[in-house]
Design a protein around this motif. Structure first.
Motif, PDB file in Angstrom:
ATOM      1  N   PHE A  19      -5.089  11.967  -1.294  1.00  0.00           N
ATOM      2  CA  PHE A  19      -4.331  10.916  -0.616  1.00  0.00           C
ATOM      3  C   PHE A  19      -2.857  11.117  -0.920  1.00  0.00           C
ATOM      4  CE2 PHE A  19      -2.670   8.361  -4.007  1.00  0.00           C
ATOM      5  CZ  PHE A  19      -3.561   8.520  -5.062  1.00  0.00           C
ATOM      6  N   LEU A  20      -2.034  10.597  -0.052  1.00  0.00           N
ATOM      7  CA  LEU A  20      -0.593  10.582  -0.287  1.00  0.00           C
ATOM      8  C   LEU A  20      -0.069   9.228   0.159  1.00  0.00           C
ATOM      9  CD1 LEU A  20       2.167  11.943  -0.897  1.00  0.00           C
ATOM     10  CD2 LEU A  20       2.177  12.766   1.466  1.00  0.00           C
ATOM     11  N   CYS A  21       0.623   8.543  -0.737  1.00  0.00           N
ATOM     12  CA  CYS A  21       1.210   7.261  -0.366  1.00  0.00           C
ATOM     13  C   CYS A  21       2.651   7.472   0.058  1.00  0.00           C
ATOM     14  CB  CYS A  21       1.142   6.280  -1.538  1.00  0.00           C
ATOM     15  SG  CYS A  21      -0.509   5.599  -1.732  1.00  0.00           S
ATOM     16  N   ARG A  22       3.111   6.625   0.981  1.00  0.00           N
ATOM     17  CA  ARG A  22       4.495   6.751   1.438  1.00  0.00           C
ATOM     18  C   ARG A  22       5.414   6.563   0.240  1.00  0.00           C
ATOM     19  NH1 ARG A  22       5.926   2.665   5.842  1.00  0.00           N
ATOM     20  NH2 ARG A  22       6.944   1.652   4.086  1.00  0.00           N
ATOM     21  N   GLY A  23       6.441   7.402   0.185  1.00  0.00           N
ATOM     22  CA  GLY A  23       7.287   7.487  -1.001  1.00  0.00           C
ATOM     23  C   GLY A  23       7.894   6.184  -1.484  1.00  0.00           C
ATOM     24  N   ASP A  24       8.134   5.246  -0.581  1.00  0.00           N
ATOM     25  CA  ASP A  24       8.856   4.041  -0.971  1.00  0.00           C
ATOM     26  C   ASP A  24       7.943   2.893  -1.383  1.00  0.00           C
ATOM     27  OD1 ASP A  24       8.075   3.979   1.817  1.00  0.00           O
ATOM     28  OD2 ASP A  24       9.104   2.062   1.903  1.00  0.00           O
ATOM     29  N   VAL A  25       6.612   3.056  -1.261  1.00  0.00           N
ATOM     30  CA  VAL A  25       5.757   1.904  -1.543  1.00  0.00           C
ATOM     31  C   VAL A  25       5.407   1.812  -3.029  1.00  0.00           C
ATOM     32  CG1 VAL A  25       4.768   1.960   0.792  1.00  0.00           C
ATOM     33  CG2 VAL A  25       3.493   2.987  -1.101  1.00  0.00           C
ATOM     34  N   VAL A  84      -5.019   2.735  -0.198  1.00  0.00           N
ATOM     35  CA  VAL A  84      -6.107   3.703  -0.402  1.00  0.00           C
ATOM     36  C   VAL A  84      -7.452   2.984  -0.405  1.00  0.00           C
ATOM     37  CG1 VAL A  84      -7.083   5.395  -2.020  1.00  0.00           C
ATOM     38  CG2 VAL A  84      -4.615   5.352  -1.599  1.00  0.00           C
ATOM     39  N   LYS A  85      -7.458   1.769  -0.959  1.00  0.00           N
ATOM     40  CA  LYS A  85      -8.681   0.969  -0.970  1.00  0.00           C
ATOM     41  C   LYS A  85      -9.150   0.698   0.467  1.00  0.00           C
ATOM     42  CE  LYS A  85      -8.883  -2.221  -4.362  1.00  0.00           C
ATOM     43  NZ  LYS A  85      -8.459  -3.518  -4.958  1.00  0.00           N
ATOM     44  N   ALA A  86      -8.204   0.313   1.312  1.00  0.00           N
ATOM     45  CA  ALA A  86      -8.541   0.031   2.712  1.00  0.00           C
ATOM     46  C   ALA A  86      -8.953   1.311   3.443  1.00  0.00           C
ATOM     47  CB  ALA A  86      -7.348  -0.618   3.417  1.00  0.00           C
ATOM     48  N   ALA A  87      -8.250   2.390   3.152  1.00  0.00           N
ATOM     49  CA  ALA A  87      -8.530   3.660   3.827  1.00  0.00           C
ATOM     50  C   ALA A  87      -9.912   4.188   3.458  1.00  0.00           C
ATOM     51  CB  ALA A  87      -7.457   4.684   3.467  1.00  0.00           C
ATOM     52  N   LEU A 121      -2.509 -16.986   1.290  1.00  0.00           N
ATOM     53  CA  LEU A 121      -3.497 -15.944   1.564  1.00  0.00           C
ATOM     54  C   LEU A 121      -3.001 -15.029   2.678  1.00  0.00           C
ATOM     55  CD1 LEU A 121      -7.007 -17.632   1.484  1.00  0.00           C
ATOM     56  CD2 LEU A 121      -6.094 -15.887  -0.036  1.00  0.00           C
ATOM     57  N   GLN A 122      -2.427 -15.660   3.694  1.00  0.00           N
ATOM     58  CA  GLN A 122      -1.997 -14.898   4.854  1.00  0.00           C
ATOM     59  C   GLN A 122      -0.848 -13.945   4.569  1.00  0.00           C
ATOM     60  OE1 GLN A 122      -1.729 -16.702   8.693  1.00  0.00           O
ATOM     61  NE2 GLN A 122      -3.836 -16.010   8.566  1.00  0.00           N
ATOM     62  N   THR A 123      -0.071 -14.226   3.519  1.00  0.00           N
ATOM     63  CA  THR A 123       1.094 -13.382   3.276  1.00  0.00           C
ATOM     64  C   THR A 123       0.767 -12.212   2.345  1.00  0.00           C
ATOM     65  OG1 THR A 123       1.764 -14.887   1.551  1.00  0.00           O
ATOM     66  CG2 THR A 123       2.827 -15.165   3.683  1.00  0.00           C
ATOM     67  N   GLU A 124      -0.496 -12.060   1.950  1.00  0.00           N
ATOM     68  CA  GLU A 124      -0.860 -10.886   1.160  1.00  0.00           C
ATOM     69  C   GLU A 124      -0.588  -9.628   1.983  1.00  0.00           C
ATOM     70  OE1 GLU A 124      -4.833 -10.945  -0.265  1.00  0.00           O
ATOM     71  OE2 GLU A 124      -4.342 -12.375  -1.864  1.00  0.00           O
ATOM     72  N   PRO A 125      -0.273  -8.505   1.277  1.00  0.00           N
ATOM     73  CA  PRO A 125       0.071  -7.307   2.050  1.00  0.00           C
ATOM     74  C   PRO A 125      -1.073  -6.895   2.977  1.00  0.00           C
ATOM     75  CG  PRO A 125      -0.334  -6.798  -0.262  1.00  0.00           C
ATOM     76  CD  PRO A 125      -0.246  -8.270  -0.152  1.00  0.00           C
ATOM     77  N   THR A 126      -0.734  -6.648   4.210  1.00  0.00           N
ATOM     78  CA  THR A 126      -1.750  -6.189   5.144  1.00  0.00           C
ATOM     79  C   THR A 126      -1.376  -4.779   5.566  1.00  0.00           C
ATOM     80  OG1 THR A 126      -0.480  -7.261   6.862  1.00  0.00           O
ATOM     81  CG2 THR A 126      -2.444  -8.414   6.090  1.00  0.00           C
ATOM     82  N   VAL A 127      -2.374  -3.941   5.743  1.00  0.00           N
ATOM     83  CA  VAL A 127      -2.114  -2.557   6.132  1.00  0.00           C
ATOM     84  C   VAL A 127      -2.718  -2.331   7.519  1.00  0.00           C
ATOM     85  CG1 VAL A 127      -1.821  -1.545   3.860  1.00  0.00           C
ATOM     86  CG2 VAL A 127      -4.107  -1.922   4.718  1.00  0.00           C
ATOM     87  N   THR A 128      -2.042  -1.513   8.306  1.00  0.00           N
ATOM     88  CA  THR A 128      -2.461  -1.281   9.681  1.00  0.00           C
ATOM     89  C   THR A 128      -2.793   0.193   9.866  1.00  0.00           C
ATOM     90  OG1 THR A 128      -0.371  -2.437  10.016  1.00  0.00           O
ATOM     91  CG2 THR A 128      -1.791  -2.149  11.954  1.00  0.00           C
ATOM     92  N   ILE A 129      -3.927   0.473  10.464  1.00  0.00           N
ATOM     93  CA  ILE A 129      -4.269   1.865  10.751  1.00  0.00           C
ATOM     94  C   ILE A 129      -3.299   2.405  11.789  1.00  0.00           C
ATOM     95  CG2 ILE A 129      -5.952   3.417  11.816  1.00  0.00           C
ATOM     96  CD1 ILE A 129      -8.135   1.960  10.544  1.00  0.00           C
ATOM     97  N   LEU A 189      -7.303   9.945   7.846  1.00  0.00           N
ATOM     98  CA  LEU A 189      -6.959   8.617   8.358  1.00  0.00           C
ATOM     99  C   LEU A 189      -5.595   8.192   7.817  1.00  0.00           C
ATOM    100  CD1 LEU A 189      -9.184   5.670   9.041  1.00  0.00           C
ATOM    101  CD2 LEU A 189      -7.435   5.278   7.326  1.00  0.00           C
ATOM    102  N   TRP A 190      -4.749   7.765   8.736  1.00  0.00           N
ATOM    103  CA  TRP A 190      -3.388   7.362   8.389  1.00  0.00           C
ATOM    104  C   TRP A 190      -3.217   5.859   8.523  1.00  0.00           C
ATOM    105  CZ3 TRP A 190       0.643  10.727   7.069  1.00  0.00           C
ATOM    106  CH2 TRP A 190       0.394  12.088   7.276  1.00  0.00           C
ATOM    107  N   TYR A 191      -2.698   5.249   7.488  1.00  0.00           N
ATOM    108  CA  TYR A 191      -2.126   3.913   7.586  1.00  0.00           C
ATOM    109  C   TYR A 191      -0.608   4.112   7.582  1.00  0.00           C
ATOM    110  CZ  TYR A 191      -6.408   1.262   6.691  1.00  0.00           C
ATOM    111  OH  TYR A 191      -7.638   0.687   6.792  1.00  0.00           O
ATOM    112  N   ASP A 192       0.137   3.017   7.822  1.00  0.00           N
ATOM    113  CA  ASP A 192       1.591   3.138   7.702  1.00  0.00           C
ATOM    114  C   ASP A 192       1.970   3.570   6.287  1.00  0.00           C
ATOM    115  OD1 ASP A 192       1.881   2.384  10.272  1.00  0.00           O
ATOM    116  OD2 ASP A 192       2.770   0.421   9.870  1.00  0.00           O
ATOM    117  N   GLU A 193       1.209   3.110   5.295  1.00  0.00           N
ATOM    118  CA  GLU A 193       1.618   3.279   3.896  1.00  0.00           C
ATOM    119  C   GLU A 193       0.936   4.428   3.162  1.00  0.00           C
ATOM    120  OE1 GLU A 193       0.545   0.465   5.239  1.00  0.00           O
ATOM    121  OE2 GLU A 193       2.249  -0.912   5.202  1.00  0.00           O
TER     122      GLU A 193
END
Ligand SMILES: *[C@@H]1O[C@H](CO)[C@@H](O)[C@H](O)[C@H]1NC(C)=O
Ligand SMILES: *[C@@H]1O[C@H](CO)[C@@H](O)[C@H](O)[C@H]1NC(C)=O
Ligand SMILES: *[C@@H]1O[C@H](CO)[C@@H](O)[C@H](O)[C@H]1NC(C)=O
Ligand SMILES: *[C@@H]1O[C@H](CO)[C@@H](O)[C@H](O)[C@H]1NC(C)=O
Ligand SMILES: *[C@@H]1O[C@H](CO)[C@@H](O)[C@H](O)[C@H]1NC(C)=O
Ligand SMILES: CC(=O)N[C@H]1CO[C@H](CO)[C@@H](O)[C@@H]1O
Length: 296
Positions: A81-87, A96-99, A17-25, A115-119
């Motif tokens: 929305f715009l996702c980072r090109g490499d994701v 986008v769900k989190a944002a 569970l802990q290794t699921e992708p996490t996104v940071t604002i 609002l910006w996340y890393d991704e």
């Protein structure tokens, strides 16, 4: 033994569970102090907009803009929305769900926000910000730590960023580029740089936007080990640690990451298990009644 096995399974599921992708604002801005009332048509349109954006994270260029409500009416909401090109599309959707949730938490009843996340970046407004003229806010975020030789480092950063701009602007699908540069005098230090534009900008617009952003990046603060400048239509970032997936290595490292994660989980679980077993043995020897595992 059966008990230990059950514990191991339990811990493994926990670690998974802990290794699921996490996104940071990263940064956000509630742009305009003008507000809407709860349950108003504006809020209904905003929710519809956020829903619509989320259902288009499958767009092949990781970008989507749309509007809800009657165009040019007071209740219309514009968003993108715009996702980072490499994701991957999965990470893009996750982001986008989190944002979508965060932007309403951070900027409740505000008519215009970004609002910006890393991704990914998510933005909405009561006015149409297309094509590229409306360009606030410009946000920055630097690492606090300094490099040892700032003058040399900034030269390298400038040179690397310059090459990045041209490469990102030339692309047509996802306008982004990455570049690594070894830092002379430090055996294994590497500068990692990233730049991206909204894919609907022309080559010239993208170049303009990125030139502006990289100039700010190199002057707002100097000699930091990492930093980013975020404009609604383009952004640039550098770090000493790798923070993006190199296109050539993507598939390989995705597999590698999964391998490492499960290996780490397994080793971690075994260590925890051994530790508990050891403690139990010791506790028994010491006639301590409390048994952290034995107790249900
Ligand atoms: C905020 O919105 C109001 C009303 O639409 C507008 O008059 C004002 O210029 C906006 N302020 C900013 C900082 O964009
Ligand atoms: C908005 O509508 C919902 C459901 O229709 C209701 O429960 C809520 O109290 C309303 N909120 C306001 C502020 O009117
Ligand atoms: C993405 O999903 C939406 C809705 O689920 C669909 O209408 C659209 O055609 C899909 N687009 C692509 C490029 O697959
Ligand atoms: C970048 O663009 C913004 C907005 O157009 C402008 O205010 C700013 O002066 C520009 N900065 C540089 C360094 O070009
Ligand atoms: C740059 O730094 C100054 C403070 O030194 C700050 O006021 C400004 O907003 C920063 N950001 C940008 C994008 O110029
Ligand atoms: C619905 C909407 O506003 N779409 C816009 C998305 O961006 C492109 C390019 O800037 C516009 O042409 C569309 O009108």
């Amino acid at each position: 033994m059966a008990k230990l096995f059950a514990i191991l399974i339990f811990m493994l599921s926990f670690l998974t569970l802990q290794t699921e992708p996490t996104v940071t604002i990263s940064e956000y801005s509630c742009l305009n102090s003008s507000t809407f009332t709860r349950n108003s048509t504006y809020e209904v349109n905003l929710d519809l907009l956020l829903e619509s954006l989320l259902s288009h994270t499958n767009a092949s260029n990781g970008f989507f803009n749309t509007s809800t409500g009657e165009p040019r009416e007071a209740d219309a909401v514009y968003g993108r929305f715009l996702c980072r090109g490499d994701v991957s599309k999965d990470v893009c959707t996750e982001c986008v769900k989190a944002a979508r949730v965060s932007i309403k938490e951070k900027c409740p009843v505000v008519k215009e926000a970004i609002l910006w996340y890393d991704e990914c970046v998510l933005q909405y407004s009561y006015r149409n910000f297309f094509p590229a003229s409306y360009e606030v806010p410009i946000l920055e975020n630097y690492n606090r730590r300094n490099v040892n030789e700032p003058a040399k480092f900034m030269k390298l950063l400038e040179k690397t960023m310059k090459q990045l701009i041209t490469r990102a602007a030339k692309r047509s699908d996802k306008k982004y580029a990455t570049k690594e540069a070894p830092i002379k005098g430090y055996s294994d230090a590497t500068l990692h740089t990233f730049a991206q534009c909204r894919p609907d900008l022309s080559m010239a617009q993208c170049e303009d936007c990125l030139q502006n952003v990289t100039l700010i990046l190199q002057t707002n603060q100097t000699g930091k080990i990492g930093g980013r400048i975020l404009r609604p239509s383009c952004f640039a970032r550098f770090e000493l640690n790798p923070f993006y997936t190199d296109e050539k290595k993507r598939h390989f490292s995705a597999k590698l990451a999964i391998g490492i994660t499960s290996a780490t989980s397994a080793v971690g679980s075994i260590c925890v298990m051994l530790w508990f077993t050891f403690r139990r043995e010791r506790n028994k020897r010491n006639n301590v009644e409390e048994d952290p595992i034995g107790k249900k």
